[in-house]
Design a protein around this motif. Structure first.
Motif, mmCIF file in Angstrom:
data_model
loop_
_atom_site.group_PDB
_atom_site.id
_atom_site.type_symbol
_atom_site.label_atom_id
_atom_site.label_comp_id
_atom_site.label_asym_id
_atom_site.label_seq_id
_atom_site.Cartn_x
_atom_site.Cartn_y
_atom_site.Cartn_z
ATOM 1 N N ALA B 78 56.122 63.749 27.605
ATOM 2 C CA ALA B 78 55.281 62.660 27.521
ATOM 3 C C ALA B 78 54.582 62.221 28.876
ATOM 4 C CB ALA B 78 55.876 61.396 26.454
ATOM 5 N N VAL B 79 55.967 62.036 29.577
ATOM 6 C CA VAL B 79 55.487 61.462 30.856
ATOM 7 C C VAL B 79 54.654 62.312 31.677
ATOM 8 C CG1 VAL B 79 56.679 60.947 33.348
ATOM 9 C CG2 VAL B 79 57.674 60.323 31.129
ATOM 10 N N MET B 80 54.777 63.728 31.703
ATOM 11 C CA MET B 80 54.185 64.721 32.359
ATOM 12 C C MET B 80 52.725 64.651 31.574
ATOM 13 S SD MET B 80 56.262 67.327 34.039
ATOM 14 C CE MET B 80 55.126 68.308 34.543
ATOM 15 N N GLY B 81 52.696 64.425 30.466
ATOM 16 C CA GLY B 81 51.188 64.403 29.807
ATOM 17 C C GLY B 81 50.548 62.979 30.055
ATOM 18 N N LEU B 82 51.407 61.896 30.310
ATOM 19 C CA LEU B 82 50.658 60.567 30.792
ATOM 20 C C LEU B 82 50.149 60.922 32.132
ATOM 21 C CD1 LEU B 82 50.409 57.781 29.916
ATOM 22 C CD2 LEU B 82 52.640 57.285 31.024
ATOM 23 N N LEU B 83 51.051 61.571 32.990
ATOM 24 C CA LEU B 83 50.458 61.798 34.260
ATOM 25 C C LEU B 83 49.118 62.885 34.292
ATOM 26 C CD1 LEU B 83 51.015 61.820 37.469
ATOM 27 C CD2 LEU B 83 52.244 64.133 37.152
ATOM 28 N N MET B 84 49.018 63.705 33.588
ATOM 29 C CA MET B 84 47.888 64.726 33.425
ATOM 30 C C MET B 84 46.744 63.809 32.823
ATOM 31 S SD MET B 84 46.672 67.891 33.455
ATOM 32 C CE MET B 84 45.128 68.402 32.979
ATOM 33 N N ALA B 85 47.069 63.027 31.615
ATOM 34 C CA ALA B 85 45.953 62.337 31.077
ATOM 35 C C ALA B 85 45.366 61.106 32.224
ATOM 36 C CB ALA B 85 46.467 61.581 30.075
ATOM 37 N N PHE B 86 46.135 60.729 33.044
ATOM 38 C CA PHE B 86 45.743 59.799 34.086
ATOM 39 C C PHE B 86 44.777 60.408 34.887
ATOM 40 C CE2 PHE B 86 46.439 57.439 38.110
ATOM 41 C CZ PHE B 86 45.588 56.406 37.721
ATOM 42 N N ILE B 87 45.345 61.485 35.388
ATOM 43 C CA ILE B 87 44.592 62.178 36.217
ATOM 44 C C ILE B 87 43.017 62.666 35.747
ATOM 45 C CG2 ILE B 87 44.305 64.203 37.811
ATOM 46 C CD1 ILE B 87 47.380 63.688 38.460
ATOM 47 N N SER B 88 43.150 63.443 34.600
ATOM 48 C CA SER B 88 42.163 64.109 34.122
ATOM 49 C C SER B 88 41.325 63.174 33.118
ATOM 50 C CB SER B 88 42.334 65.258 33.200
ATOM 51 O OG SER B 88 43.469 64.954 32.251
ATOM 52 N N VAL B 89 41.667 62.064 32.686
ATOM 53 C CA VAL B 89 41.020 61.089 31.740
ATOM 54 C C VAL B 89 40.380 59.871 32.703
ATOM 55 C CG1 VAL B 89 40.374 59.779 29.662
ATOM 56 C CG2 VAL B 89 41.896 61.939 29.629
ATOM 57 N N THR B 90 41.566 59.187 33.244
ATOM 58 C CA THR B 90 40.857 58.044 33.782
ATOM 59 C C THR B 90 40.179 58.487 35.154
ATOM 60 O OG1 THR B 90 42.936 56.890 32.930
ATOM 61 C CG2 THR B 90 41.763 55.774 34.683
ATOM 62 N N LEU B 91 41.006 59.218 35.851
ATOM 63 C CA LEU B 91 40.386 59.551 37.072
ATOM 64 C C LEU B 91 39.233 60.864 36.988
ATOM 65 C CD1 LEU B 91 43.470 59.297 39.365
ATOM 66 C CD2 LEU B 91 41.569 57.688 39.011
ATOM 67 N N GLN B 92 39.211 61.303 35.837
ATOM 68 C CA GLN B 92 37.944 62.177 35.695
ATOM 69 C C GLN B 92 37.935 63.355 36.637
ATOM 70 O OE1 GLN B 92 34.081 60.080 35.666
ATOM 71 N NE2 GLN B 92 34.775 58.446 34.631
ATOM 72 N N ALA B 93 39.251 64.008 36.798
ATOM 73 C CA ALA B 93 39.367 65.119 37.886
ATOM 74 C C ALA B 93 39.063 66.360 37.133
ATOM 75 C CB ALA B 93 40.915 64.957 38.205
ATOM 76 N N GLU B 94 38.594 67.209 37.714
ATOM 77 C CA GLU B 94 38.312 68.317 37.436
ATOM 78 C C GLU B 94 39.608 69.008 36.546
ATOM 79 O OE1 GLU B 94 36.392 71.107 36.837
ATOM 80 O OE2 GLU B 94 38.012 72.422 36.623
ATOM 81 N N GLN B 95 39.684 69.517 35.401
ATOM 82 C CA GLN B 95 40.865 69.759 34.598
ATOM 83 C C GLN B 95 41.500 70.986 34.811
ATOM 84 O OE1 GLN B 95 39.430 69.163 30.545
ATOM 85 N NE2 GLN B 95 38.683 67.245 30.774
ATOM 86 N N GLY B 96 40.513 71.859 35.364
ATOM 87 C CA GLY B 96 41.450 73.168 35.711
ATOM 88 C C GLY B 96 42.357 73.060 37.030
ATOM 89 N N ILE B 97 41.838 72.349 37.650
ATOM 90 C CA ILE B 97 42.710 72.240 39.248
ATOM 91 C C ILE B 97 43.777 71.057 38.781
ATOM 92 C CG2 ILE B 97 41.265 70.469 39.984
ATOM 93 C CD1 ILE B 97 41.551 71.829 42.801
#
Lengths: 331, 310, 353
Positions: B78-97
């Motif tokens: 869950a914590v790692m998912g939160l990190l991923m979500a924060f980066i790719s959803v909130t910060l709109q990062a390129e998801q592949g990278i």
């Protein structure tokens, strides 16, 4: 593009700052500085750990003031290993041991640039001016373990959990087959490979398939086998013959014997040769020179019939005095 | 030689192995399905699995309870998912990278923590097989399906559960809407960010559990790189299954049964270079998908960050 | 500036791990940041890593600009190197001036073939490229091992019975020369930079390149405009694989001089990161590959300097990737930070969990 220049500037600034505040390293000439390059980790319970413990044993013997050791792990690919070896050579390490047959190429390329450094790798056979090649005769112990399995198996099915069909795995399996064949031509040695050195889950699954197919003796090589050993332990009723190092601590009720490599003897030999200024040579680990050993697990030793032990002892003597040669694949 | 393969015991052996091997793929891929349905593809599953494998193992080793181990794996997931979500959803990062970053981070951290906290090869007492009363007595099917540990059963139960959630609940409808037309979903008052966060976190938790299965329900040990690429296979299986639970289950079972088959082919001593059996599951997965391919559908907004203010 | 803060942020989190591991983070980071730039060894080894990173990244850029994420570069490197090596070993008597370019060309074709498969599968049969490239990576590795321990094994390995899976050495005339003695720096870096310029010209100055970018930007629009979208996709993947194939071969020609297991060394994945750090621009990929190469080498040097578990190298690289990609938005949209704080999203506090 613009931000890259920013990064470069800051990196360069940091570089200067950090260089300024860093101390200088004192170089000591009398001390032996040994660097060890490992393909896996120091706790893999196999090839890499056995060498690491060998080096540590030598260091303990010589004293930490006489010998400094640096270790780099997880350098399975020759690219990063090459960078590490070069760096150690640059930093003035005297002896660099790259523990794997895959490093031969890298050493041949680097060694001429550092004539004062002694390099070593193995399994290998091609020694050069300052390259030592050490060469465990894995097939010899494998042969003896083959005798144990061949004489003791009840199902006449023996399973091998191999990693990738190459290098030491071939030597080991080939010797093992000959050992079984010599005492029990009816027994079937089934060799299978996981296709990977470190996939312990696959190795466990392969061991289970072997056991389901009727194998009551198992063996195998590379760091992946810890998974297979544990699967054998949980299955029960089967024995494991271990290689590289004594793996009986993992499964005291399952690991019946082990071919142990006495790396400390190799390391000591290399250090001695280096100090005497000798050139590189081909260092063989065999039963004849005591660098290989077959260990029985004391907890299970009583379960091995005396005639098996006698047969093993006899074959061992024959290997030592040269009347018996365990063959290697020819073609 | 091939006749040996047709022996009933061998066939049962192969199928039972296949069912067991499919478990980590099922867990991780069904989780990843949620994330992708909502429009986020997480290539970092492998890293999350490694962390799940390690944390599950370590907690079990120290507390003696594999249940706490699974709990830990879920939490870390869950914590790692939160990190991923924060980066790719909130910060709109390129998801592949960001997925590759998450993979490197998790993969490395697990190895690092293992050295720090354990540092030697050892085994734990993981989950034991629970033959289901009655069902496990059924000939053939009993051994194949009903003689495993609870994590295996759970992963198969997830197939109908996820199907129900995705296709029969309002929340599932929202997830699918967010993955196709986030703009429309947003105008209808669905919080795109919240849905995506939830989905990525669920996916990551299941990936963590998949890792814990490897250490607690399969090998009962931990070693460097225990996941050995399974996380990436799980991501691939989501595409194979066209983002449906049944398709994913079919892919996972196909892949792992062929894998089990190739192990047995080798074990029975059938003489072909071993590389070909080893690569068989990978080849077959591609071929099967190529054969059944037709008009392809995919969540239209997959990989596209959503920004309310355009 | 934000990028620098991101890197510093990643290193701070990393420092925390270093302290846990009982290492002095200042000493560690000194080795990591100073090492790759401060000595002849560091600089040349960084450039040695830059070469394959850049070549892979160029391939990734071509594919990405055409709308495909190629995560199969690892396998394409292996197949490219396998084909090129087989070719060079088959014609050991050709003059270097012919054999060298021909070998590189063959490796390009090999990689292009291996990359073209997922392209074709996607265009004709709708097989998703992420699935097929992941699978093809594993297949390529097994294939390579098969050839290395079977038909192409060094006869010496066979006669001695050691069976190390490697080919014999390539004929000397195809070895790429070293740029500096006592280092591993070879001509590959020059080739790679030259190719980066070529890729830039191709993508931005030729009509084919324009079409490919059009497909990547607006696939349906490109289709309406009459472009052969499917063919362009296959071509993009083939080119992408070809660059990866060359990356593998140039590693062999420049460093190893024979094909052996492990030469792809994860470049297939790190090349993707380098490509994206370089803004998916062929010229931007040059400094990005250099800095990422420095990061890879520096992290390794740090590990050796303070004797910490090697796994931390990967962790810190991952952190840098996450921080850089995570903060990218602040560069793309300068107003983003204000909006973020104005809207006060609850999750925004969970940085670096």
């Amino acid at each position: 593009m613009k931000r890259w220049s920013w990064i470069l500037i800051v990196v360069l600034l940091l570089t200067t700052v950090l260089t300024a505040c860093g101390g200088k390293q004192e170089a000591q000439t009398e001390k032996i500085r040994l660097a060890l390059i490992l393909p896996s980790t120091i706790d893999d319970m196999a090839w890499s750990q056995s060498m690491y413990e060998g080096v540590m044993a030598v260091q303990k013997e010589m004293g930490e003031d006489k010998m400094e050791v640096a270790v780099s792990e997880r350098l399975g690919n020759p690219v990063d290993a090459g960078a590490a070896i070069r760096q150690y050579a640059d930093q003035g390490y005297n002896i660099i041991i790259a523990h794997g047959s895959q490093y031969q190429n890298v050493l041949e390329e680097i060694a001429p640039d550092y004539p004062d450094v002694s390099f070593a790798y193995g399994t290998g056979y091609e020694a050069h001016d300052n390259i030592f090649a050490y060469d465990p005769q894995a097939q010899e112990g494998a042969y003896l373990q083959g005798i144990i399995a061949g004489m003791m198996t009840k199902s006449n099915i023996i399973g091998v959990v191999g990693p990738v069909e190459a290098g030491d795995a071939i030597k080991y399996n080939y010797g093992f087959q000959q050992g079984v064949e010599a005492v029990n031509p009816d027994a079937e040695v089934r060799i299978a490979y996981t296709g990977s050195f470190g996939d312990i889950a696959k190795a466990a699954e392969l061991a289970k398939a072997h056991m389901d197919a009727g194998a009551d003796f198992l063996t195998g090589t590379a760091q992946q086998v810890v998974g297979a050993i544990n699967a054998a332990k949980e299955h029960g009723g089967v024995y494991w013959l271990s290689n590289d190092m004594d793996q009986s601590s993992l499964a005291p009720e399952t690991v019946i014997s082990a071919q142990v490599y006495h790396w400390e003897k190799v390391v000591q030999q290399i250090i001695d040769a280096h100090q005497k200024g000798e050139t590189g040579k081909h260092i063989v680990l065999s039963f004849a020179n005591g660098a290989l050993e077959l260990k029985y697990n004391p907890q299970l030793e009583s379960q091995i019939p005396q005639e098996v032990k006698d047969a093993v002892e006899q074959a061992k003597q024959q290997i030592i005095d040269g009347t018996l040669t365990v063959k290697l694949p020819e073609n | 030689m091939f006749a040996q393969l047709l022996h009933p015991d061998v066939i049962i052996g192969i199928l039972a192995t296949g069912v067991r091997l499919a478990t980590p793929f099922l867990l991780a891929a069904l989780g990843e399905m949620f994330a992708q349905r909502s429009g986020v593809y997480n290539l970092g599953v492998e890293g999350v699995m490694m962390m799940g494998a390690f944390s599950g193992f370590w907690v079990t080793l120290t507390t003696g309870s594999p249940w706490l181990g699974v709990l830990a794996a879920l939490l870390i997931g869950a914590v790692m998912g939160l990190l991923m979500a924060f980066i790719s959803v909130t910060l709109q990062a390129e998801q592949g990278i960001s997925g590759i970053g998450l993979y490197m981070f998790g993969w490395g951290l697990a190895g690092f923590l293992f050295r720090l906290l354990v540092g030697y090869v050892t085994s734990v007492d993981g989950f034991h097989d629970i033959p289901l009363p009655g069902l496990s007595r059924i000939p053939v099917l009993g051994t194949v399906f009903f003689d495993h540990n609870w994590m295996v059963y759970f992963s198969y139960l997830l197939i109908p559960i996820t199907w129900y959630i995705l296709f029969k609940t309002t929340w599932g409808l929202k997830v699918r809407a967010v993955g196709v037309t986030p703009e429309a979903a947003d105008t209808l008052g669905v919080s795109v960010a919240r849905i995506r966060y939830t989905c990525v976190i669920i996916g990551s938790m299941l990936a963590g559990m998949a890792g814990a299965f490897l250490t607690l329900g399969h090998t009962n040990m931990y070693a460097d790189n225990i996941t050995a690429g399974r996380g990436f296979i799980a991501v691939a299986l989501v595409y194979f299954g066209r983002w449906t639970p049944l398709g994913i289950a079919g892919g996972a079972l196909l892949f792992s049964t062929v894998d089990a088959l190739q192990l047995w082919i080798q074990v029975l001593g059938i003489d072909i270079p071993y590389e070909f059996p080893v690569m068989a599951p990978y080849v077959l997965t591609i071929i099967v998908l190529a054969l059944v391919s037709g008009r392809i559908w995919q969540p239209a907004a997959l990989g596209r960050p959503f920004d309310r203010e355009g | 500036m934000i990028l620098v803060l991101a890197v510093i942020g990643a290193l701070l989190v990393g420092a925390f791990l270093l302290v846990i591991a009982g290492a002095n983070p200042i000493v560690a980071y000194r080795a990591m940041l100073v090492g790759p730039f401060s000595s002849r060894y560091g600089l040349t080894e960084t450039l040695v890593k830059t070469t394959p990173l850049l070549l892979v990244a160029l391939g990734i850029i071509i594919a990405f600009r055409s709308g495909i994420l190629n995560i199969g570069a690892e396998g394409q490197m292996m197949i490219g190197a396998l084909c090129g090596t087989a070719f060079a070993l088959a014609f050991p008597n050709l003059h270097g001036a012919i054999l060298l370019p021909a070998t590189i060309l063959v490796s390009f074709l090999g990689g292009a073939f291996w990359g073209g498969i997922p392209g074709w599968l996607k265009a004709k049969l709708n097989v998703n490229e992420i699935l097929s490239t992941i699978m093809l990576n594993s297949i390529a590795w097994q294939l390579m091992i098969y050839f290395l321990r079977g038909p192409m094994i060094d006869p010496k390995e066979r006669s001695y019975g050691t069976g190390v899976p490697q080919t014999q050495q390539l004929p000397h005339q195809v070895w790429l020369g070293r740029l500096l003695p006592r280092t591993r720096l070879h001509w590959g870096i020059i080739i790679a930079i030259g190719l980066a310029v070529l890729v830039y010209i191709f993508l931005w100055r030729t009509s084919l390149g324009y079409k490919m970018r059009a497909v990547g930007a607006q696939k349906e629009a490109a289709r309406y405009a009459g472009m052969p979208v499917e063919r362009l996709l296959v071509l993009a993947m083939a080119l992408s694989g070809g660059f990866a194939g060359m990356a593998g071969m140039i590693e062999v020609l420049g460093i190893h001089h024979r094909l052996m297991d492990g030469i792809s060394a994860g470049y297939g994945f790190s090349g993707i990161v380098a490509a994206l750090f370089g803004q998916l621009h062929p010229l931007g990929a040059i400094p990005a590959s250099f800095l990422f190469g420095a990061l890879m080498l520096g992290a390794d040097m740090m590990q050796r300097a303070v004797a910490i578990p090697a796994a931390i190298v990967f962790t810190i690289q991952g952190l840098v990737v996450l921080f850089v990609v995570g903060t990218d938005i602040f560069i793309r949209r300068p107003d983003f930070a204000q909006r973020l704080f104005r809207r006060r999203r609850p999750a925004a506090r969970k940085e670096g969990a």
